[in-house]
Motif scaffolding. Structure first.
Motif, PDB file in Angstrom:
ATOM      1  N   LYS A   2      40.818 -65.652 -31.005  1.00  0.00           N
ATOM      2  CA  LYS A   2      40.719 -66.704 -32.007  1.00  0.00           C
ATOM      3  C   LYS A   2      39.851 -66.234 -33.151  1.00  0.00           C
ATOM      4  O   LYS A   2      38.925 -65.446 -32.969  1.00  0.00           O
ATOM      5  CB  LYS A   2      40.110 -67.959 -31.376  1.00  0.00           C
ATOM      6  CG  LYS A   2      41.042 -68.681 -30.411  1.00  0.00           C
ATOM      7  CD  LYS A   2      40.390 -69.950 -29.916  1.00  0.00           C
ATOM      8  CE  LYS A   2      41.299 -70.676 -28.960  1.00  0.00           C
ATOM      9  NZ  LYS A   2      40.652 -71.882 -28.412  1.00  0.00           N
ATOM     10  N   TYR A  36      29.488 -78.249 -39.169  1.00  0.00           N
ATOM     11  CA  TYR A  36      29.831 -79.654 -39.368  1.00  0.00           C
ATOM     12  C   TYR A  36      29.522 -80.410 -38.087  1.00  0.00           C
ATOM     13  O   TYR A  36      29.705 -79.908 -36.985  1.00  0.00           O
ATOM     14  CB  TYR A  36      31.319 -79.812 -39.689  1.00  0.00           C
ATOM     15  CG  TYR A  36      31.708 -79.442 -41.098  1.00  0.00           C
ATOM     16  CD1 TYR A  36      31.890 -78.116 -41.463  1.00  0.00           C
ATOM     17  CD2 TYR A  36      31.895 -80.423 -42.069  1.00  0.00           C
ATOM     18  CE1 TYR A  36      32.251 -77.781 -42.761  1.00  0.00           C
ATOM     19  CE2 TYR A  36      32.261 -80.093 -43.369  1.00  0.00           C
ATOM     20  CZ  TYR A  36      32.441 -78.769 -43.703  1.00  0.00           C
ATOM     21  OH  TYR A  36      32.798 -78.447 -44.988  1.00  0.00           O
ATOM     22  N   LEU A  88      31.123 -78.466 -35.193  1.00  0.00           N
ATOM     23  CA  LEU A  88      32.200 -77.548 -35.582  1.00  0.00           C
ATOM     24  C   LEU A  88      31.634 -76.426 -36.435  1.00  0.00           C
ATOM     25  O   LEU A  88      30.931 -76.669 -37.419  1.00  0.00           O
ATOM     26  CB  LEU A  88      33.265 -78.283 -36.388  1.00  0.00           C
ATOM     27  CG  LEU A  88      33.893 -79.529 -35.763  1.00  0.00           C
ATOM     28  CD1 LEU A  88      34.844 -80.185 -36.753  1.00  0.00           C
ATOM     29  CD2 LEU A  88      34.634 -79.166 -34.499  1.00  0.00           C
ATOM     30  N   LEU A 101      38.920 -72.615 -45.128  1.00  0.00           N
ATOM     31  CA  LEU A 101      37.988 -72.515 -44.013  1.00  0.00           C
ATOM     32  C   LEU A 101      38.764 -72.446 -42.710  1.00  0.00           C
ATOM     33  O   LEU A 101      39.790 -73.107 -42.559  1.00  0.00           O
ATOM     34  CB  LEU A 101      37.069 -73.732 -43.964  1.00  0.00           C
ATOM     35  CG  LEU A 101      36.068 -73.929 -45.092  1.00  0.00           C
ATOM     36  CD1 LEU A 101      35.218 -75.157 -44.815  1.00  0.00           C
ATOM     37  CD2 LEU A 101      35.202 -72.700 -45.258  1.00  0.00           C
ATOM     38  N   PHE A 103      38.204 -73.275 -38.795  1.00  0.00           N
ATOM     39  CA  PHE A 103      37.307 -74.043 -37.940  1.00  0.00           C
ATOM     40  C   PHE A 103      37.427 -73.597 -36.488  1.00  0.00           C
ATOM     41  O   PHE A 103      38.528 -73.281 -36.007  1.00  0.00           O
ATOM     42  CB  PHE A 103      37.643 -75.529 -38.013  1.00  0.00           C
ATOM     43  CG  PHE A 103      37.216 -76.192 -39.280  1.00  0.00           C
ATOM     44  CD1 PHE A 103      38.020 -76.147 -40.403  1.00  0.00           C
ATOM     45  CD2 PHE A 103      36.013 -76.871 -39.354  1.00  0.00           C
ATOM     46  CE1 PHE A 103      37.630 -76.756 -41.581  1.00  0.00           C
ATOM     47  CE2 PHE A 103      35.614 -77.492 -40.526  1.00  0.00           C
ATOM     48  CZ  PHE A 103      36.423 -77.428 -41.644  1.00  0.00           C
ATOM     49  N   GLY A 104      36.290 -73.602 -35.794  1.00  0.00           N
ATOM     50  CA  GLY A 104      36.320 -73.501 -34.350  1.00  0.00           C
ATOM     51  C   GLY A 104      36.703 -74.844 -33.761  1.00  0.00           C
ATOM     52  O   GLY A 104      36.796 -75.853 -34.472  1.00  0.00           O
ATOM     53  N   THR A 105      36.919 -74.859 -32.459  1.00  0.00           N
ATOM     54  CA  THR A 105      37.336 -76.100 -31.811  1.00  0.00           C
ATOM     55  C   THR A 105      36.165 -77.026 -31.496  1.00  0.00           C
ATOM     56  O   THR A 105      36.371 -78.155 -31.075  1.00  0.00           O
ATOM     57  CB  THR A 105      38.127 -75.812 -30.525  1.00  0.00           C
ATOM     58  OG1 THR A 105      37.346 -74.944 -29.697  1.00  0.00           O
ATOM     59  CG2 THR A 105      39.455 -75.133 -30.846  1.00  0.00           C
TER      60      THR A 105
END
Lengths: 113, 113
Positions: A2, A36, A88, A101, A103-105
């Motif tokens: 990922k 975030y 996040l 951007l 984003f991670g999960t």
């Protein structure tokens, strides 16, 4: 692999402790990094941004960036139950033509009273 | 304060219907985004607009289209809703002036039956 990876958690800490949230990213040329916070049922809100190696502090929050190791972390000091949320990590890389951007999960943080 | 508003908080539609989701921002931001958020998959970018009448596909544009006729408004259109488009839809806007803060709207939870 990922592009942005986070442990989903939950990360459980007692009130008053330090919560440490980690994020790794795959694009070595990434320039901008963001954390975030998202409360359940709400939309994400920016709490920290960091652009250069080292630490950046804002109140109880410290963002740490290590570009050589390709990780960014968020420390929350004196954790409060109101900090319970999903955090996040977001990264702006170099191979994104329009500066999107990624984003991670997210990592779910639970702060117990 | 930046305000990003979305036309509906909750929507229920039937398979095959055309669905319009609207987003309005009041800060004269150049960039606007549509994401969907699903458990375990995080935030995924559907479409991006960097200016009026300009758009770029994100990571998952299939089954969606967008319209940006005015700077403050960015619409997401589901041409023929399907059950796999049941999701939380989040709009965001951003200016690159003074940083890269991306502001999110409250989200629209769409259920397609």
């Amino acid at each position: 692999q990922k592009e942005v990876e986070q442990n989903s958690g939950p990360l459980s800490v007692p009130e008053g402790a330090i919560a440490s949230l980690n994020c790794t990213y795959s694009d070595r040329g990434s320039q901008s990094f963001f954390w975030y916070r998202q409360y359940s049922g709400k939309s994400p809100e920016l709490i920290m941004s960091i652009y250069s190696n080292g630490d950046k502090e804002d109140g109880r929050f410290t963002a740490q960036l290590n570009k050589a190791s390709q990780y960014v972390s968020l420390l929350i000091r004196d954790s409060q139950p109101s900090d319970s949320a999903t955090y996040l990590c977001a990264v702006r890389g170099t191979n994104t033509g329009f500066q999107k951007l990624v984003f991670g999960t997210g990592t779910r943080l639970l702060v117990s009273p | 304060d930046v305000k990003v508003t979305q036309s509906s908080r909750y929507l229920v539609k039937r398979t095959g219907e055309k669905v319009f989701l609207e987003c309005v921002q009041d800060m004269d931001h150049e960039n606007m985004f549509w994401y969907r958020q699903d458990p375990g998959l995080g935030l995924r970018l559907i479409y991006f607009s960097y200016d009026v009448k300009m758009k770029e596909k994100g990571d998952i544009p299939e089954g969606y289209s967008v319209s940006r006729e005015k700077k403050e408004r960015f619409s997401l259109i589901l041409e023929s809703a399907s059950t796999n488009q049941t999701s939380m839809y989040l709009c965001a806007s951003r200016t690159l002036v003074g940083g890269e803060t991306q502001y999110f709207g409250p989200g629209t939870r769409l259920l397609v039956l």
